[in-house]
Design a protein around this motif. Sequence first.
Motif, short mmCIF file in Angstrom:
data_model
loop_
_atom_site.label_atom_id
_atom_site.label_comp_id
_atom_site.label_asym_id
_atom_site.label_seq_id
_atom_site.Cartn_x
_atom_site.Cartn_y
_atom_site.Cartn_z
N ASP A 1 0.82 -1.20 0.00
CA ASP A 1 0.00 0.00 0.00
C ASP A 1 0.87 1.26 0.00
OD1 ASP A 1 -2.92 0.99 0.48
OD2 ASP A 1 -1.71 2.13 1.89
N SER B 1 -6.90 0.43 4.31
CA SER B 1 -7.42 -0.24 3.11
C SER B 1 -8.63 0.53 2.56
CB SER B 1 -7.82 -1.67 3.44
OG SER B 1 -6.73 -2.40 3.98
N SER C 1 -6.51 -6.25 0.74
CA SER C 1 -6.05 -5.80 2.06
C SER C 1 -7.17 -5.89 3.10
CB SER C 1 -5.52 -4.37 1.95
OG SER C 1 -4.89 -3.96 3.14
N GLY D 1 -6.64 -2.71 -2.49
CA GLY D 1 -7.40 -2.35 -1.31
C GLY D 1 -8.38 -3.43 -0.89
#
Length: 495
Positions: free
Chosen positions: A74, A136, A231, A228
């Motif tokens: 990320d 996220s 995650s 995302g």
Amino acid sequence: MPSSVKSNRHSLDIKSNVELEEFAPERDLILERYEIIREKSPEELREIEKSLVRKLDWKFLPMVTAMLLMNYLDRINVSNARLAGMQEDLGMNDTQWSAGISLFYVGYIISQIPANVIVAKESPRYLLPACMLAWSTVTICMPAVTAGWGFILCRFLIGLVEGPFVPAVSLMTSSWYTKNESPLRMSIWHAGNTISQALSGLLAAGILDNMEGLASLRAWKWFLLLEGIVSILVALVSFWFIPNFPDSTGTYFLTEEELAMAQYRQMISAGGLSEDDSGGHWDGFWKAMKDPFSHLFAGIHFSLIIAQSYKDFFPSIVKTLGFNNNITYLIQAPPPVIAFLVTLGISWSSGRVLEHGFHIIGPILVTLVGAVVMITTLNVGARYFAMILLVLGPFAGLSVQISWETTVVPRPRTKRAALIAYANCVSSISHWFTPYFFLTNQEPYYQTGGGAIIAGCGLTVIFALMTKWYCAKKNKALKAAEDANGEPEGWRYAG
């Protein structure tokens, strides 16, 4: 692990010159504090310890490794998104883009110390997954951004909620594993850092080159969205695999005997000091600020991160080799994978011999060589080899350094938590200025960035040697006190 019963052999010189051997059990005063295991035989204790470490290695360690992989992914995903046109789509120049990279670390720094002190007192089982869900969610919102200010705001918010994570995992690792075990385990979960760099390139090759225009979305938006979503899934699973601390984890994670063993091991590793924490949330912070070790380790960490300043721009550096985007994405993978394998060996050696300083200095000097090659030649083979060397030193050094600071300052927990977060905060300050060393007008040599890496390597060597010297000084004082009191040799600072 010391046994609960030791055999002491005394030779008694009698007038008849006959030697009698007396075998007497030596009491383990630390073990006697734990009623549920104190009557166990040495063999039974070893089996309980093996079961404990096995559960940690197969539940906690893989989970935090996966979480940290997503954490680092990320953090660096915008590097590849930049190659796919994100910067141009948002109408940002190089200075604005670098400002977005820097603002991430403003949020990152703000949250670390207070959050890690809170984690030390509260429940990491819930706080760590909650942090992951938060960052996220912001990542999934980034594809909706249409202007530079939105990018900068999102990066700040992601930094704010990511800040507590790495220090908290460091704190937990040092609370569950002994000082001999923690270097290797820290290098394993720190692999999230190295492997994410490789995985980011592979994902970029698969997504950025194949999903352009799908559902009328740019490929870089798909890149952020998919990452995302994965995650969030990892965060939800982690609620079942993250413990609290040895003195506050219930039998949902370990048996009562294993919990007692975990506390016993930690006391032995820390020279008989309990992991139990007393005092207020900020008492440990002020203790850490008064300890010279905190500032020495902050210096090492700061220097290592300067030496790692290439990381947010690694795809752009690889691009200078002259290949197309797809090949550029793919050839990012081998350097971090090689660095990970080397780091495992270095960390294993560090834990085995309980030496840290030279295990940091050796790899970082290799990175210094890589930086020199990067800024002096355009030969493709030499530059690619230099990129492997660039990755190796900081990753190995960070794994060993984190283990070193938690070994040297074991108690109380809030002090250790504050030290870890403080060192990480100081190191993150470098991200406020190093992004401006890798501007596009510096291509292909990136000489300013290379010079910063060389300076970081040199500072790492200086601070590591200073810390080893201070450890030796403290050990000399301990030895003098023991000799003066007629005491046997006890706990020592591991240099």
